[in-house]
Enzyme design. Structure first.
Site, PDB file in Angstrom:
ATOM      1  N   SER A 154       0.947  -1.195   0.222  1.00 26.19           N
ATOM      2  CA  SER A 154       0.044  -0.088  -0.085  1.00 26.19           C
ATOM      3  C   SER A 154       1.005   1.289  -0.094  1.00 26.19           C
ATOM      4  O   SER A 154       2.047   1.315   0.505  1.00 26.19           O
ATOM      5  CB  SER A 154      -0.931   0.048   1.258  1.00 26.19           C
ATOM      6  OG  SER A 154      -1.517   1.338   1.453  1.00 26.19           O
ATOM      7  N   TYR A 167      -1.201  -0.560  10.254  1.00 27.37           N
ATOM      8  CA  TYR A 167      -1.327  -0.882   8.836  1.00 27.37           C
ATOM      9  C   TYR A 167       0.010  -0.583   8.139  1.00 27.37           C
ATOM     10  O   TYR A 167       0.666  -1.258   7.379  1.00 27.37           O
ATOM     11  CB  TYR A 167      -2.587  -0.285   8.166  1.00 27.37           C
ATOM     12  CG  TYR A 167      -2.870  -0.457   6.794  1.00 27.37           C
ATOM     13  CD1 TYR A 167      -3.644  -1.873   6.647  1.00 27.37           C
ATOM     14  CD2 TYR A 167      -2.718   0.356   5.747  1.00 27.37           C
ATOM     15  CE1 TYR A 167      -3.978  -2.183   5.001  1.00 27.37           C
ATOM     16  CE2 TYR A 167      -2.838  -0.104   4.294  1.00 27.37           C
ATOM     17  CZ  TYR A 167      -3.562  -1.148   4.102  1.00 27.37           C
ATOM     18  OH  TYR A 167      -3.808  -1.592   2.751  1.00 27.37           O
TER      19      TYR A 167
HETATM   20  N1  NAP Z   1      -8.818  -0.832  -1.198  1.00 24.78           N
HETATM   21  C1  NAP Z   1      -7.542  -0.003  -1.093  1.00 24.78           C
HETATM   22  O1  NAP Z   1      -7.909   1.173  -1.158  1.00 24.78           O
HETATM   23  C2  NAP Z   1      -6.535  -0.593  -1.013  1.00 24.78           C
HETATM   24  C3  NAP Z   1      -5.076   0.491  -1.089  1.00 24.78           C
HETATM   25  C4  NAP Z   1      -3.899  -0.070  -0.762  1.00 24.78           C
HETATM   26  C5  NAP Z   1      -3.681  -1.469  -0.574  1.00 24.78           C
HETATM   27  N2  NAP Z   1      -4.604  -2.421  -0.548  1.00 24.78           N
HETATM   28  C6  NAP Z   1      -4.577  -3.722  -0.468  1.00 24.78           C
HETATM   29  O2  NAP Z   1      -5.000  -4.561  -1.229  1.00 24.78           O
HETATM   30  C7  NAP Z   1      -5.333  -5.896  -0.774  1.00 24.78           C
HETATM   31  C8  NAP Z   1      -6.668  -6.162  -1.054  1.00 24.78           C
HETATM   32  O3  NAP Z   1      -7.562  -5.225  -0.367  1.00 24.78           O
HETATM   33  P1  NAP Z   1      -9.129  -4.864  -0.807  1.00 24.78           P
HETATM   34  O4  NAP Z   1      -9.253  -3.519  -0.529  1.00 24.78           O
HETATM   35  O5  NAP Z   1      -9.435  -5.740  -1.932  1.00 24.78           O
HETATM   36  O6  NAP Z   1      -9.703  -5.700   0.415  1.00 24.78           O
HETATM   37  P2  NAP Z   1     -11.277  -6.358   0.559  1.00 24.78           P
HETATM   38  O7  NAP Z   1     -12.236  -6.110  -0.576  1.00 24.78           O
HETATM   39  O8  NAP Z   1     -11.586  -6.069   2.128  1.00 24.78           O
HETATM   40  O9  NAP Z   1     -10.867  -8.141   0.358  1.00 24.78           O
HETATM   41  C9  NAP Z   1     -10.273  -8.611   1.057  1.00 24.78           C
HETATM   42  C10 NAP Z   1      -9.980 -10.065   0.912  1.00 24.78           C
HETATM   43  O10 NAP Z   1      -9.279 -10.883   1.660  1.00 24.78           O
HETATM   44  C11 NAP Z   1     -10.033 -11.782   2.309  1.00 24.78           C
HETATM   45  N3  NAP Z   1      -9.596 -12.105   3.749  1.00 24.78           N
HETATM   46  C12 NAP Z   1      -9.386 -11.143   4.686  1.00 24.78           C
HETATM   47  N4  NAP Z   1      -9.093 -11.523   5.789  1.00 24.78           N
HETATM   48  C13 NAP Z   1      -8.476 -12.758   5.549  1.00 24.78           C
HETATM   49  C14 NAP Z   1      -8.117 -13.903   6.294  1.00 24.78           C
HETATM   50  N5  NAP Z   1      -7.822 -13.660   7.581  1.00 24.78           N
HETATM   51  N6  NAP Z   1      -7.723 -14.931   6.096  1.00 24.78           N
HETATM   52  C15 NAP Z   1      -8.115 -15.242   4.570  1.00 24.78           C
HETATM   53  N7  NAP Z   1      -8.777 -14.200   3.991  1.00 24.78           N
HETATM   54  C16 NAP Z   1      -8.994 -13.106   4.079  1.00 24.78           C
HETATM   55  C17 NAP Z   1     -11.576 -11.445   2.254  1.00 24.78           C
HETATM   56  O11 NAP Z   1     -12.651 -12.650   2.349  1.00 24.78           O
HETATM   57  P3  NAP Z   1     -13.162 -12.789   3.868  1.00 24.78           P
HETATM   58  O12 NAP Z   1     -13.651 -11.753   4.381  1.00 24.78           O
HETATM   59  O13 NAP Z   1     -14.028 -13.929   3.554  1.00 24.78           O
HETATM   60  O14 NAP Z   1     -11.834 -13.428   4.611  1.00 24.78           O
HETATM   61  C18 NAP Z   1     -11.453 -10.780   0.811  1.00 24.78           C
HETATM   62  O15 NAP Z   1     -11.569 -11.946  -0.340  1.00 24.78           O
HETATM   63  C19 NAP Z   1      -4.811  -5.677   0.622  1.00 24.78           C
HETATM   64  O16 NAP Z   1      -3.591  -6.102   0.814  1.00 24.78           O
HETATM   65  C20 NAP Z   1      -4.857  -4.342   0.961  1.00 24.78           C
HETATM   66  O17 NAP Z   1      -3.945  -3.906   1.980  1.00 24.78           O
HETATM   67  C21 NAP Z   1      -5.986  -2.071  -0.400  1.00 24.78           C
END
Ligand code: NAP
Length: 264
Positions: A154, A167
């Site tokens: 991130s 984070y």
């Molecule tokens: N969205 C943003 O703005 C942003 C910005 C920078 C970086 N990121 C990074 O991008 C990545 C994806 O983020 P996202 O925004 O797409 O998140 P999201 O929409 O919340 O999706 C997270 C995914 O991870 C799974 N997950 C969460 N905790 C878990 C656990 N303990 N064990 C197994 N699976 C788990 C969730 O499914 P379940 O809940 O069913 O387990 C879901 O499939 C992350 O690394 C995040 O830090 C996101």
């Protein structure tokens, strides 16, 4: 002659015959990464905690002709991580080309307000589990003869943002681990890179902007972003797929931002 050249070029831009594990593939950025890798020809396995979500995704991908399997795993539990890798080893016959460490969590608070439990939950999910998953994946990645690990980091791991301290520490640790892993595992033909997105509309971001401090922090990032908007999940998955392609064979140990210019 032209046809031979095309076949060679095609191979550099294809993931056909390759296997991939994407953690957290049921929604958001992970979901887009699964589609991108599978569309390039990879066979993909996903994990998440919710079985219903996995089943719905697998149905959707099957109808699109994409080759994806999935199993439940709470990445916070060491035993479940080991079990996940056993499943992956068995489905992919002991060979894994691509590991995308995507799943993560966040709790936004001021530094003075974080509890020990908050810190364990964030560091445990975002860093410790990722470190261990790489360790247990190592034999499979090595045996593939051509391994690539992509960490979803991130911009928060590179630039200080209000209410993101834990984070940020987890992603900062991930960025450095990317470099150490690239150094130690190059001899095994395993590359490691991190992709650092700016804000992207997903469930994770929704939870952050629901608090006034989180909302303010994200608005601050968007206002300093050259392109003046948040990112789309497909804009992140495109770089992830590129880093896994044979065409990216000389790229390792890098932390690359996909952030509309925010960190520039
Ligand atoms: N969205 C943003 O703005 C942003 C910005 C920078 C970086 N990121 C990074 O991008 C990545 C994806 O983020 P996202 O925004 O797409 O998140 P999201 O929409 O919340 O999706 C997270 C995914 O991870 C799974 N997950 C969460 N905790 C878990 C656990 N303990 N064990 C197994 N699976 C788990 C969730 O499914 P379940 O809940 O069913 O387990 C879901 O499939 C992350 O690394 C995040 O830090 C996101």
């Amino acid at each position: 002659m032209a046809e031979t050249k095309w076949v060679m070029k095609d191979k550099r831009w294809s993931l056909h015959g390759m296997t991939a594990l994407v953690t957290g593939g049921t929604r958001g950025i992970g979901h887009a990464i699964v589609e991108e890798l599978a569309e390039f020809g990879a066979t993909v396995h996903i994990c998440a905690r919710n079985q219903d979500d996995i089943d719905k995704c697998l149905e959707e991908w099957k109808s699109k002709g994409l080759n994806v399997t999935g199993s439940v795993c709470d990445l916070l539990c060491s035993d479940q991580r080991k079990r996940l890798m056993e499943i992956v080893g068995s489905i992919f016959h002991g060979k894994l080309n691509i590991l995308v460490n995507n799943a993560a969590t966040n709790i936004t608070k001021k530094i003075t307000d974080y509890t020990a439990e908050d810190i364990s939950a964030i560091m445990g999910t975002n860093f410790e589990s990722v470190y261990h998953l790489c360790q247990v994946a190592h034999p499979l990645l090595k045996d593939s003869g051509n391994g690539s690990i992509v960490f979803i980091s991130s911009v928060a791991g590179l630039k200080a943002l209000p209410v993101f301290s834990v984070y940020a520490a987890s992603k900062g640790a991930m960025n450095q681990f990317t470099k150490n892993l690239a150094l130690e595992w190059a001899k095994d033909n395993i590359r490691a890179n991190a992709v650092a997105p700016g804000p992207v509309k997903t469930k994770l971001l929704e939870c952050i902007v629901n608090s006034s401090e989180g909302n303010e922090s994200i608005n601050g990032v968007v206002s300093q972003t050259f392109v003046g908007r948040m990112g789309e999940t497909k804009e992140i998955s495109a770089l992830v797929a590129f880093l896994c392609l044979p065409a990216a064979s000389y790229i390792t140990g890098q932390v690359i931002c996909v952030d509309g210019g925010f960190t520039t």
